[in-house]
Enzyme design. Structure first.
Site, PDB file in Angstrom:
ATOM      1  N   SER A   1       0.828  -1.198   0.000  1.00  0.00           N
ATOM      2  CA  SER A   1       0.000   0.000   0.000  1.00  0.00           C
ATOM      3  C   SER A   1       0.870   1.258   0.000  1.00  0.00           C
ATOM      4  CB  SER A   1      -0.970  -0.041   1.179  1.00  0.00           C
ATOM      5  OG  SER A   1      -2.012   0.871   1.019  1.00  0.00           O
TER       6      SER A   1
ATOM      7  N   ASP B   1     -10.399  -3.634  -4.729  1.00  0.00           N
ATOM      8  CA  ASP B   1      -9.536  -2.634  -4.106  1.00  0.00           C
ATOM      9  C   ASP B   1      -9.585  -1.364  -4.940  1.00  0.00           C
ATOM     10  OD1 ASP B   1      -7.486  -1.112  -2.997  1.00  0.00           O
ATOM     11  OD2 ASP B   1      -5.954  -2.648  -3.181  1.00  0.00           O
TER      12      ASP B   1
ATOM     13  N   HIS C   1      -8.080  -5.262  -0.479  1.00  0.00           N
ATOM     14  CA  HIS C   1      -6.892  -4.586   0.031  1.00  0.00           C
ATOM     15  C   HIS C   1      -6.530  -5.141   1.415  1.00  0.00           C
ATOM     16  CE1 HIS C   1      -4.167  -1.103  -0.135  1.00  0.00           C
ATOM     17  NE2 HIS C   1      -4.329  -1.013   1.180  1.00  0.00           N
TER      18      HIS C   1
END
Length: 314
Positions: A157, A254, A284
């Protein structure tokens, strides 16, 4: 494909807990909440050696945690890892259990970096921290039985964003040479003004939301939407030539899916060797849910294969 049953169960679990988002609580609470993910990671897998050290960052010493894999023999590849958390949260503990498993599965010495967090330290501070600690970790690789010339970076991320930024910085600043970059559902472009389909399709309902991403960007790089520096928003870099081979992992459900895959496409169109893998049905943060979501195991498998391919020997 439909949402995977494991992902559906995890979303239902969080909803039942009425867990607030980063947009609804003070920053100190949001940071504490990242510890909830540890309960989704299973037991702490033994490794041959784990230890904490301090390594110079851009503005002082920063914590780094090293993992030497079980049954490791000789000098191992070195994988420097940057945790996620929207640049504002996360830390060494929330990725401790996933990284133990990653070290054992790949045979690499993994070094986890505790960079400074936003908004106390905004861009470019965290990116500069990651670049500085990369150099410092490489200089101390022999202490941990790692080969400094078989170096890779990875992150999830916001950490994937920082890993991509470090590769750009290393290219632009004359090193160190990075043999591979592993970008796990990376942030590559500002949330404000995004027109990607995944932002529209998954703006809400799958744990990570568009409003959360807008909040993260406002804390980290509030000017990025109008003036995106490539070290903050790698997708906006004008030149992606000369970067390390890449593995870009995305999740179907996501909001960051499309920008990660677009970045992979741009790397591939440049002179880079790039593989993009989408885990259909998943969400995610699968890397932080290592026991709850099978996508974590898929990711470890694909990362191991990539490291074997690009950091051979030993």
């Amino acid at each position: 494909m439909p949402l995977h049953p494991q992902a559906r169960a995890l979303i239902s679990r969080f909803r039942a807990q009425r867990r607030p988002t980063v947009t609804e609580v003070p920053l100190t609470v949001a940071r504490a909440m990242t510890g909830d993910w540890i309960s989704l990671q299973g037991d702490q897998e033994p490794v041959a050696r784990v230890g904490d050290a301090l390594v110079p960052g851009a503005a002082g010493q920063l914590p780094v945690r090293f993992y030497r894999p079980a049954a490791a023999v000789g000098r191992r590849p070195l994988l420097v890892y940057f945790h996620g958390g929207g640049w504002i949260a996360g830390g060494l503990d929330v990725v401790d259990r996933p990284l133990r498993r990653l070290a054992n599965a790949t045979g690499a010495v993994v070094a986890s970096v505790g960079y400074r967090l936003a908004p106390e330290t905004q861009f470019p501070g965290p990116a500069e921290d990651c670049y500085a600690t990369l150099r410092g970790i490489r200089a101390r690789a022999a202490e941990w039985g790692a080969d400094p010339d078989r170096l890779a970076v990875a992150g999830d991320s916001a950490g994937g964003n920082l890993a991509a930024a470090v590769c750009l910085m290393a290219r632009d600043r004359g090193g160190p040479r990075i043999g591979a970059q592993i970008l796990i559902y990376p942030v590559t472009a500002p949330a404000a003004g995004s027109t990607s389909a995944s932002y529209r399709e998954h703006a809400d309902g799958c744990l990570l939301t568009r409003d959360m991403l807008l909040c993260y960007w406002q804390h980290y790089a509030p000017g990025a939407a109008t003036d995106p520096h490539p070290y903050a928003a790698p997708l906006h870099a004008g030149d992606l030539n000369g970067l390390p081979p890449a593995l870009v992992l995305t999740a179907e459900y996501d909001p960051l899916r499309d920008e990660g895959e677009e970045y992979a496409g741009r790397l591939r169109a440049a002179d880079g060797v790039t593989e993009a893998v989408r885990y259909d049905g998943f969400i995610h943060n699968f890397f932080w849910a290592s026991e709850a979501l099978d996508a974590f195991g898929f990711a470890v498998r694909d990362i191991a294969r990539t490291l074997d391919r690009h950091l051979p020997g030993g």
